[in-house]
Design a protein around this motif. Structure first.
Motif, mmCIF file in Angstrom:
data_model
loop_
_atom_site.group_PDB
_atom_site.id
_atom_site.type_symbol
_atom_site.label_atom_id
_atom_site.label_comp_id
_atom_site.label_asym_id
_atom_site.label_seq_id
_atom_site.Cartn_x
_atom_site.Cartn_y
_atom_site.Cartn_z
ATOM 1 N N TYR A 104 0.846 -1.203 0.000
ATOM 2 C CA TYR A 104 0.000 0.000 0.000
ATOM 3 C C TYR A 104 0.873 1.241 0.000
ATOM 4 O O TYR A 104 2.083 1.179 0.211
ATOM 5 C CB TYR A 104 -0.971 0.002 1.178
ATOM 6 N N GLU A 105 0.239 2.414 -0.213
ATOM 7 C CA GLU A 105 1.014 3.608 -0.504
ATOM 8 C C GLU A 105 1.832 4.135 0.658
ATOM 9 O O GLU A 105 3.003 4.456 0.539
ATOM 10 C CB GLU A 105 0.115 4.714 -1.076
ATOM 11 N N GLU A 106 1.255 4.275 1.839
ATOM 12 C CA GLU A 106 1.988 4.728 3.018
ATOM 13 C C GLU A 106 1.175 4.428 4.264
ATOM 14 O O GLU A 106 -0.038 4.256 4.226
ATOM 15 C CB GLU A 106 2.305 6.223 2.941
ATOM 16 N N SER B 200 4.657 -1.004 3.509
ATOM 17 C CA SER B 200 4.342 0.373 3.123
ATOM 18 C C SER B 200 5.335 0.833 2.069
ATOM 19 O O SER B 200 6.544 0.668 2.222
ATOM 20 C CB SER B 200 4.424 1.300 4.341
ATOM 21 N N LEU C 104 5.033 6.328 0.081
ATOM 22 C CA LEU C 104 4.722 7.408 -0.858
ATOM 23 C C LEU C 104 3.640 8.290 -0.261
ATOM 24 O O LEU C 104 2.499 7.870 -0.095
ATOM 25 C CB LEU C 104 4.258 6.822 -2.197
ATOM 26 N N GLN D 24 0.685 10.515 0.545
ATOM 27 C CA GLN D 24 -0.556 10.847 -0.142
ATOM 28 C C GLN D 24 -0.555 12.296 -0.612
ATOM 29 O O GLN D 24 -0.121 13.185 0.100
ATOM 30 C CB GLN D 24 -1.747 10.621 0.786
ATOM 31 N N TRP E 245 3.421 9.877 -5.158
ATOM 32 C CA TRP E 245 2.228 9.065 -4.879
ATOM 33 C C TRP E 245 1.348 8.997 -6.125
ATOM 34 O O TRP E 245 0.886 7.919 -6.517
ATOM 35 C CB TRP E 245 1.478 9.686 -3.702
ATOM 36 N N GLY F 277 2.954 6.902 -8.600
ATOM 37 C CA GLY F 277 2.949 5.515 -8.157
ATOM 38 C C GLY F 277 1.682 4.773 -8.541
ATOM 39 O O GLY F 277 1.712 3.555 -8.759
ATOM 40 N N MET F 278 0.574 5.489 -8.596
ATOM 41 C CA MET F 278 -0.682 4.869 -9.034
ATOM 42 C C MET F 278 -0.574 4.400 -10.484
ATOM 43 O O MET F 278 -1.065 3.337 -10.853
ATOM 44 C CB MET F 278 -1.844 5.859 -8.923
ATOM 45 N N ASP G 87 3.721 1.280 -8.387
ATOM 46 C CA ASP G 87 4.662 1.312 -7.275
ATOM 47 C C ASP G 87 4.048 0.798 -5.981
ATOM 48 O O ASP G 87 4.760 0.577 -5.004
ATOM 49 C CB ASP G 87 5.180 2.742 -7.064
ATOM 50 N N PHE G 88 2.757 0.652 -5.954
ATOM 51 C CA PHE G 88 2.060 -0.031 -4.861
ATOM 52 C C PHE G 88 0.808 -0.659 -5.451
ATOM 53 O O PHE G 88 0.375 -0.298 -6.551
ATOM 54 C CB PHE G 88 1.729 0.919 -3.703
ATOM 55 N N MET H 173 -4.952 0.154 -1.834
ATOM 56 C CA MET H 173 -5.125 1.327 -0.984
ATOM 57 C C MET H 173 -6.513 1.347 -0.368
ATOM 58 O O MET H 173 -7.488 0.942 -1.011
ATOM 59 C CB MET H 173 -4.901 2.621 -1.782
#
Length: 446
Positions: free
Chosen positions: A220-222, A270, A273, A275, A280, A283-284, A288-289, A292
């Motif tokens: 997930y992003e962060e 994590s 990245l 938000q 971020w 990354g979508m 990169d993750f 979410m």
């Protein structure tokens, strides 16, 4: 003019059961076009005087494609209002984040200089309520009996003045990158991902570790994004509902959330990245993750940042249900066009406009008739592999069991926690060092 605080007796603890019950029956069809909500379908403006109204929001409310960019919108509500009211010109400004909007709001609320209609986010609504006398009373135009009652209660001060019209709520699912999940050798079908996510947060982290071990990437992003979901499932995370005393440092549930997330950071689950940052957003699009926490309004954000992406929605959420977000439109009492601004805000939050905003960006309606309308319940989102988004988020809303208490210090304490988690994600401090800094930051709040 300085800000003059006033105490409000109403908070966010009430209403979770009402939320669940009200939206559990969203399969019943109700036509929002028949609503008699303030603002109506003609915008409520009868004057021929030429008026310029300013509107200020943040992130994506789904009001105008031109002002917000990103994905193409089915409806441009700003243009529609101006067509209905040829004497009104709307100047629309969108802040990049809720934090930016909050700083501007509280800096200018006393001295002046705010927009005619100002959006406020649920996490800093309690702060705004302490200055409710500086905001126009919108009670006369309240769509009583149509909005979720907890939305009305939360924006009603101790004197019975309604200071905000509710826009949306944020029932949460999990959105995921299909290509990224498949690259990890995992089943990326919606049914399989829903089954894999269903359970508690330990189960979710185990799924994340499986993905990270297979790919070497964050799941997930962060941690700050997952914090929002986890804290939103606690009844009173940061403040005592009776006294508004800050209890975050003495609440073992808060420390447990922190420990769970920093442990995930150590495992690489994590991606770190932040938000709303450029990395971020990229990354979508770049994979990169993989997943979410995804309140309904996040659909437009994902589609706007990754227009060529392959994403889907899992109809599941750790620990059952959660609500992230939900904003209000307010009218500063010192504005030059309070009456016209009130009519505009009422129109934007009327059921038919709430249904259109949902179609634009997935902002799930706080209007019960809009939420129950066929336009919402049968809505599918082509970008997300034709996911039945209306049905999914109605079910996710019905699964919400807790509305956490948010007092006047909630935003500040939560912001300190976000910073604490980011220090660990970025390797600036160890988990223990960052918690000690969090303790100092919270103590300084008072």
């Amino acid at each position: 003019m300085s800000l003059s605080r006033r105490k409000t007796t109403l908070g966010f603890a009430a209403g979770a059961a009402t939320l669940a019950l009200a939206l559990a029956g969203c399969s019943d069809s109700s036509d929002p076009e028949s609503s008699s909500t303030a603002g109506g379908t003609d915008g409520g403006s009868t004057s021929e005087e030429q008026i310029t109204l300013t509107l200020a929001t943040f992130n994506q409310f789904g009001y105008s494609a031109d002002s917000e960019g990103g994905a193409d919108y089915a409806y441009d509500l700003i243009a529609e209002y101006q067509e209905l009211n040829p004497n009104v010109t709307i100047v629309y400004n969108v802040a990049d984040t809720s934090n930016t909007a909050r700083e501007n709001f509280f800096t200018k609320l006393g001295p002046g200089g705010l927009a005619d209609v100002e959006a406020i986010e649920v996490d800093w609504l309690p702060e705004a309520m302490t200055y409710s006398d500086l905001l126009a009373d919108l009670t006369g135009g309240s769509p009583d009996g149509d909005w979720l009652q907890w939305k009305i209660d939360a924006a009603t001060d101790a004197d019975g003045r309604l200071i905000g019209y509710g826009t949306d709520i944020g029932p949460e699912a999990i959105c995921y990158n299909v290509d990224a999940i498949e690259a990890a050798g995992m089943d990326a079908s919606s049914d399989a991902m829903s089954a894999a996510i269903d359970g508690d947060w330990d189960n979710f982290m185990a799924l994340g570790k499986e993905y990270t071990d297979a790919t070497g990437k964050g799941f997930y992003e962060e941690n700050a994004a997952v914090l929002q979901a986890m804290i939103g499932q606690l009844e009173a995370p940061y403040e005592d509902p009776e006294t508004d005393e800050i209890i975050a440092l003495d609440n073992p549930e808060v420390k447990e959330v922190y420990d769970t997330l920093t442990a995930a950071s150590a495992e690489g689950i994590s991606a770190g990245l932040q938000q709303w940052g450029d990395d971020w957003a990229a990354g979508m699009a770049n994979g990169d993750f993989a997943a979410m926490p995804c309140p309904s309004w996040m659909l437009g954000v994902i589609e706007g940042n990754a227009p060529d992406g392959n994403w889907d929605i899992a109809n599941a959420f750790p620990n059952g249900g959660g609500n992230w977000g939900g904003s209000y439109l307010t009218v500063p009492a010192a504005g030059a066009n309070v009456e016209a601004a009130t009519a505009f805000a009422a129109w934007l939050t009327a059921p038919e406009q709430q249904a259109k905003a949902f179609a634009n960006v997935g902002a799930f309606p706080s209007s019960e008739s809009a939420a129950a309308s066929e336009d919402v319940t049968t809505y599918t989102r082509a970008y997300f592999n034709d996911a039945p988004a209306g049905e999914i988020f109605a079910e996710r809303a019905a699964a919400v069991a807790v509305a956490p208490y948010k007092g006047p210090h909630y935003f500040e304490v939560n912001d300190a926690m976000v910073n604490a988690l980011r220090r660990v994600d970025e390797g600036v401090m160890t988990a223990d060092e960052s918690w000690a800094q969090f303790e100092a930051d919270v103590t300084a709040i008072g």
